[in-house]
Write a protein that holds these residues in place. Structure first.
Motif, PDB file in Angstrom:
ATOM      1  N   GLY A   1       0.804  -1.218   0.000  1.00 33.33           N
ATOM      2  CA  GLY A   1       0.000   0.000   0.000  1.00 33.33           C
ATOM      3  C   GLY A   1       0.841   1.273   0.000  1.00 33.33           C
ATOM      4  N   ILE A   2       2.146   1.121   0.251  1.00 31.50           N
ATOM      5  CA  ILE A   2       2.970   2.313   0.483  1.00 31.50           C
ATOM      6  C   ILE A   2       3.025   3.229  -0.749  1.00 31.50           C
ATOM      7  CG2 ILE A   2       5.322   3.136   0.991  1.00 31.50           C
ATOM      8  CD1 ILE A   2       5.663   0.695   2.816  1.00 31.50           C
ATOM      9  N   ALA A   3       3.228   2.659  -1.922  1.00 29.46           N
ATOM     10  CA  ALA A   3       3.388   3.503  -3.119  1.00 29.46           C
ATOM     11  C   ALA A   3       2.128   4.341  -3.404  1.00 29.46           C
ATOM     12  CB  ALA A   3       3.786   2.649  -4.321  1.00 29.46           C
ATOM     13  N   PRO A   4       0.950   3.733  -3.514  1.00 28.35           N
ATOM     14  CA  PRO A   4      -0.233   4.579  -3.768  1.00 28.35           C
ATOM     15  C   PRO A   4      -0.551   5.504  -2.594  1.00 28.35           C
ATOM     16  CG  PRO A   4      -0.882   2.287  -3.427  1.00 28.35           C
ATOM     17  CD  PRO A   4       0.608   2.294  -3.550  1.00 28.35           C
ATOM     18  N   ALA A   5      -0.314   5.040  -1.361  1.00 30.98           N
ATOM     19  CA  ALA A   5      -0.606   5.881  -0.194  1.00 30.98           C
ATOM     20  C   ALA A   5       0.291   7.114  -0.176  1.00 30.98           C
ATOM     21  CB  ALA A   5      -0.425   5.083   1.093  1.00 30.98           C
ATOM     22  N   LEU A   6       1.547   6.925  -0.532  1.00 26.43           N
ATOM     23  CA  LEU A   6       2.476   8.064  -0.552  1.00 26.43           C
ATOM     24  C   LEU A   6       2.034   9.104  -1.586  1.00 26.43           C
ATOM     25  CD1 LEU A   6       5.139   9.259   0.524  1.00 26.43           C
ATOM     26  CD2 LEU A   6       6.296   8.089  -1.353  1.00 26.43           C
ATOM     27  N   MET A   7       1.608   8.612  -2.734  1.00 27.81           N
ATOM     28  CA  MET A   7       1.145   9.536  -3.780  1.00 27.81           C
ATOM     29  C   MET A   7      -0.133  10.254  -3.351  1.00 27.81           C
ATOM     30  SD  MET A   7       3.383   9.471  -6.059  1.00 27.81           S
ATOM     31  CE  MET A   7       4.705   8.466  -6.717  1.00 27.81           C
ATOM     32  N   ALA A   8      -1.039   9.534  -2.702  1.00 25.25           N
ATOM     33  CA  ALA A   8      -2.267  10.171  -2.213  1.00 25.25           C
ATOM     34  C   ALA A   8      -1.918  11.240  -1.179  1.00 25.25           C
ATOM     35  CB  ALA A   8      -3.196   9.118  -1.607  1.00 25.25           C
ATOM     36  N   ALA A   9      -0.981  10.912  -0.278  1.00 27.17           N
ATOM     37  CA  ALA A   9      -0.572  11.867   0.756  1.00 27.17           C
ATOM     38  C   ALA A   9       0.060  13.107   0.135  1.00 27.17           C
ATOM     39  CB  ALA A   9       0.415  11.194   1.710  1.00 27.17           C
TER      40      ALA A   9
END
Ligand code: 5GP
Length: 176
Positions: A47-55
């Motif tokens: 989840g880290i990659a999409p979550a980082l972009m969302a953040a």
């Protein structure tokens, strides 16, 4: 191969398509723009990659919930046991208390929603910390499994970017 597990190693889990992740993050940020999100949470590691972009697009911090093999006995942590859908084993989902405040409104992002074990565990930690789980963003929801129903019954809002109605060998049917 287990026909309820979709392999996404070429663009999400192993090799990561950064342009695609950026677009997914932007879409989450647009969708949750009016939810007053103060932090994006995710569960290591996919989840880290999409979550980082969302953040990045929401202009808030991202916090990673860790999968520990055992209880941490010292330090300020929230922990809860979660059953892994793909591995069939359990882990201690772990949140360090210093990264959550009572007035946080959290967007939880994960790659897959199957039976809702991981998201329900994250929700437990957020509730224990006294913060609010304002929404759940999922890349791929397997709608033939019970995760969405379980989360909605618990009162959480779920937004999925793709919804799969049926998986079989060589077959992916999306929800209309
Ligand atoms: P749940 O906790 O909702 O039962 O399962 C979600 C978690 O299991 C996700 O964090 C994801 O890592 C993993 N998962 C569930 N289904 C799949 C799948 O079909 N493919 C992959 N690659 N991971 C999955």
């Amino acid at each position: 191969m287990d026909s309820t597990v979709l392999k996404v190693g070429s663009f999400i889990n192993h090799q990561v398509d950064s342009d695609f992740m950026n677009e997914l993050g932007k879409d989450f940020a647009e969708h949750f723009a009016d939810y007053g999100i103060t932090k994006v949470f995710t569960i290591e590691s996919s989840g880290i990659a999409p979550a980082l972009m969302a953040a990045k697009h929401l202009n808030v911090p991202m916090v990673i919930l860790k999968k520990q093999t055992s209880k941490i006995l010292d330090g300020e942590v929230y922990q809860t046991r979660v059953m892994s859908f793909t591995k069939g084993t359990s882990y201690e989902l772990t949140l360090f208390a210093e990264f959550i405040d009572k007035d946080d409104r959290i967007l939880l992002i994960d790659d897959f929603l199957a039976n809702g074990e991981a998201a329900t565990g994250a929700a437990r930690l957020i509730r224990e910390a006294g913060a609010t789980l304002a929404g759940i963003g999922i890349l791929i929801e397997k709608s033939f499994q019970k995760g969405r129903q379980r989360l909605e019954e618990a009162g959480y809002y779920v937004y999925s970017q793709a919804q799969i109605a049926r998986l079989d060998t060589g077959v992916i049917e999306f929800v209309e």
